[in-house]
Scaffold this motif. Structure first.
Motif, PDB file in Angstrom:
ATOM      1  N   TYR A 124      37.448 -32.399 -14.652  1.00  0.00           N
ATOM      2  CA  TYR A 124      37.398 -31.829 -15.998  1.00  0.00           C
ATOM      3  C   TYR A 124      37.195 -30.319 -15.894  1.00  0.00           C
ATOM      4  O   TYR A 124      36.384 -29.854 -15.078  1.00  0.00           O
ATOM      5  CB  TYR A 124      36.245 -32.488 -16.767  1.00  0.00           C
ATOM      6  N   ARG A 148      29.244 -35.019 -22.515  1.00  0.00           N
ATOM      7  CA  ARG A 148      29.213 -34.688 -21.087  1.00  0.00           C
ATOM      8  C   ARG A 148      27.920 -33.984 -20.718  1.00  0.00           C
ATOM      9  O   ARG A 148      27.344 -33.233 -21.512  1.00  0.00           O
ATOM     10  CB  ARG A 148      30.385 -33.766 -20.725  1.00  0.00           C
ATOM     11  N   ASP A 176      31.644 -32.118 -15.076  1.00  0.00           N
ATOM     12  CA  ASP A 176      30.636 -32.510 -16.065  1.00  0.00           C
ATOM     13  C   ASP A 176      30.802 -33.990 -16.418  1.00  0.00           C
ATOM     14  O   ASP A 176      31.742 -34.393 -17.109  1.00  0.00           O
ATOM     15  CB  ASP A 176      30.772 -31.636 -17.326  1.00  0.00           C
ATOM     16  N   VAL A 178      30.710 -37.624 -17.872  1.00  0.00           N
ATOM     17  CA  VAL A 178      30.613 -38.246 -19.203  1.00  0.00           C
ATOM     18  C   VAL A 178      29.368 -39.130 -19.201  1.00  0.00           C
ATOM     19  O   VAL A 178      29.229 -40.012 -18.357  1.00  0.00           O
ATOM     20  CB  VAL A 178      31.870 -39.104 -19.505  1.00  0.00           C
TER      21      VAL A 178
END
Ligand code: GLU
Length: 470
Positions: A124, A148, A176, A178
Motif C-alpha cells: 500500500y 489502517r 500500513d 489493515v
C-alpha cells in the motif's frame, strides 16, 4: 521485571483438523508457565467464522485435558471480544495511530499491478495516510473505508527470538496494515496484539509460521504503549515423510491417539521431545519435563514425527505403569470388543500379565479376550492333533499336581516342573497341549501366570475334558 509473573498462551484457530503438531504448540507454553509458576491461558482465535467450528474447539480442549495441560484462564473466545477490539480501534483513530483508507479494491489491484510491473514488492502506498502538511482529498462517495495502522516509517523492528536469535525487519518492508475491514470487523493480526496486551502475555511461544506477523504485531503493540513480550517461534513438525503435517498426508487427529489406545503420558513425553531436549533424556515424567523445560533448548530445525518412537514410548509406559491404572484405561477398550470382564478373572491381574508385551491399550484388551472366553469346543481330529494321546498321562499327572497345589503362579510352576521331571519332557511338550486344551490356541502369555489367574478349578475342568476324564 524480576518479579514479573510469566504469562503464556496457546492461541489455536479452531479450523478443522487438530493433529499432534498443533498440540505441541500448547505443550511448550503450558510447560513454561508451570515451570515459572506463572499462568497459562487458552485463547480461541475464532474470528474466521467460516472455517472455525465448535467441534475443533472441543478436540483442542479435550486433547489438552487428556494430556493434562491445565489452563489458568480461558478458553477466551476472540469472537466474544469484538467490542473490546472496536474500542481500541476507535481510540487509535482518535490518537492518530490509525486512519481511514478509501482506496477501492480496483485501485489497490491497479497499484499492485503497477508495482509488480516495476519489479517492486506490492505494498500500500500510503495514499490516505494523514501526515502534517499533507492535504487529503475528500472521502469518495459510496466507498466503505478500511482502517489502517500507521506503521512507523524508517528504522526497523528488532527482536531477540528465543529460538531463532535476533531478527531484524526494516519498517520499509511493512506497509500500513489493515486493522479493520470495511464492515468494521477487526483483522487477525490486530486482535492478537490487543489480546496479548490485555492478557499481559509475557512470552509468546508459537509456530514459526507467524514470524512474518511478528514485526507488524510489535509495531502495533508499541503504538498501544505495550512492552514487547519475548517471542519463541517453534519450527514446524514434519510428518514421517518429511512433509508438513496435515490431514491430507495421513496425520492422525489428536482424538485418534486416545482411540487407538495411546497413553497420555507417552504422548506428552513424545511431544515434549519433538522440538526440545534435555541432554539425552528420552523418557521422563510430566513433572520432570516441567522442571527441566526451558526456552534455551528448543530445537532450531523442524522436528520430524516418528510413529515408531511414539509406539515404543507407549509400550514403555504400559510396561512400567501401574497395572490398576492401566486396567482402568484398558477396560473401556475391552468392553468395546464385547469382552465380559465381570465374568472371569480379576481384570487388573489380567492386565498385569499382558502389559509387558503390549504396545497399546487395544492390544491389552485384545489379549484379555482369552481370559474371558468360554471353554472351547473341539472336534476329535483337532484334539488328536493338538493334545495327542502321548500327552494324556503327563496331563493327568499335571491335573493331580494342580489339585494338590494352592493354585498360585509359583505352585503352578512347581506342578509343571514336577511333571516334566517325572516324564523326562521339555516344557513346550507339556505347555502346548495345556494351552490348547484350555484355549484352543497355543499362543498365550506365560502359562503358569495364566493358569493361576483362570483358577485351578476351571483349569482342571478344561484339561479333564480334553483328555476325556471326568
Ligand atoms: N491462531 C494462530 C494459529 O493457530 C496462533 C496465533 C499465535 O499464537 O499468535 O496458528
Amino acid at each position: 521485571m524480576a518479579s514479573m509473573t510469566v504469562r503464556t498462551r496457546f492461541a489455536p484457530s479452531p479450523t478443522g483438523f487438530i493433529h499432534l503438531g498443533n498440540l505441541r504448540s500448547a505443550l511448550y507454553p503450558w510447560a513454561f508457565a508451570r515451570k515459572m509458576k506463572g499462568d497459562f491461558i487458552l485463547r480461541i482465535e475464532d474470528t474466521d467464522q467460516e472455517r472455525s467450528s465448535q467441534e475443533a474447539v472441543d478436540v483442542i480442549i479435550e486433547g489438552m485435558r487428556w494430556l493434562g495441560l491445565d489452563i489458568d484462564e480461558g478458553p477466551i473466545y476472540q469472537m466474544q471480544r469484538m467490542d473490546r477490539y472496536r474500542e481500541v480501534i476507535a481510540q487509535m483513530l482518535k490518537n492518530g495511530l490509525a486512519y481511514y483508507c478509501y482506496m477501492s479494491e480496483e485501485e489497490l489491484n491497479a497499484l499492485r499491478d503497477a508495482q509488480m510491473a516495476n519489479k517492486e514488492k506490492p505494498r500500500y502506498n500510503g495514499f490516505w495516510r494523514p501526515e502534517t502538511g499533507k492535504n487529503l482529498p475528500a472521502p469518495p462517495e459510496g466507498i466503505k473505508p478500511v482502517i489502517r495502522f500507521k506503521n512507523p516509517i524508517g528504522g526497523s523492528v528488532i527482536w531477540q527470538d528465543a529460538v531463532k536469535g535476533q531478527i531484524e525487519i526494516s519498517n520499509d518492508e511493512l506497509d500500513d496494515l489493515v486493522i479493520a475491514r470495511p464492515d468494521g470487523t477487526p483483522t487477525y493480526n490486530f486482535c492478537v496484539v490487543v489480546d496479548d496486551l490485555d492478557m499481559k502475555i509475557t512470552h509468546v511461544i508459537r509456530g514459526d509460521d507467524h514470524v512474518n506477523n511478528t514485526p507488524r504485531q510489535i509495531n502495533i503493540l508499541k503504538a498501544l504503549g505495550g512492552v514487547s513480550p519475548i517471542y519463541a517461534h517453534l519450527p514446524t513438525v514434519l510428518n514421517d515423510q518429511g512433509e508438513k503435517m496435515s490431514k491430507r498426508n495421513g496425520a492422525m487427529s489428536v482424538r485418534d491417539y486416545e482411540r487407538e489406545g495411546y497413553m497420555p503420558e507417552a504422548v506428552l513425553n513424545y511431544l515434549a521431545r519433538l522440538g526440545w531436549s534435555h541432554g539425552d533424556a528420552e523418557i521422563f515424567t510430566k513433572e520432570q519435563f516441567v522442571e527441566w523445560f526451558d526456552l534455551d533448548h528448543l530445537g532450531k530445525s523442524p522436528a520430524q514425527h516418528n510413529p515408531e518412537k511414539l509406539l515404543w514410548l507407549n509400550h514403555h509406559y504400559l510396561q512400567h505403569g501401574d497395572a490398576a491404572e492401566i486396567a482402568k484405561r484398558a477396560l473401556p477398550f475391552a468392553h468395546n470388543l464385547g469382552i465380559k470382564t465381570e465374568q472371569g478373572p480379576d481384570f487388573v491381574g489380567v492386565v498385569n500379565i499382558l502389559k509387558d508385551r503390549a504396545n497399546t491399550l487395544i492390544e491389552i484388551a485384545e489379549g484379555a479376550r482369552l481370559f474371558y472366553m468360554d471353554a472351547p469346543e473341539f472336534s476329535a481330529a483337532d484334539l488328536e492333533a493338538n493334545v495327542p494321546v502321548a500327552t494324556h498321562a503327563p496331563l493327568a499327572d499335571f491335573i493331580t499336581a494342580l489339585q494338590a497345589s494352592d493354585g498360585s503362579k509359583a505352585a503352578v510352576g512347581a506342578a509343571f516342573k514336577e511333571v516334566l521331571a517325572k516324564h523326562g519332557m521339555k516344557m513346550p511338550a507339556l505347555a502346548m497341549p495345556v494351552r490348547y486344551a484350555m484355549f484352543a490356541t497355543t499362543q498365550t502369555p506365560a502359562i503358569d501366570a495364566v493358569i493361576s489367574l483362570i483358577g485351578k478349578e476351571e483349569t482342571i475342568q478344561r484339561l479333564q475334558r480334553s483328555i476325556k476324564i471326568s
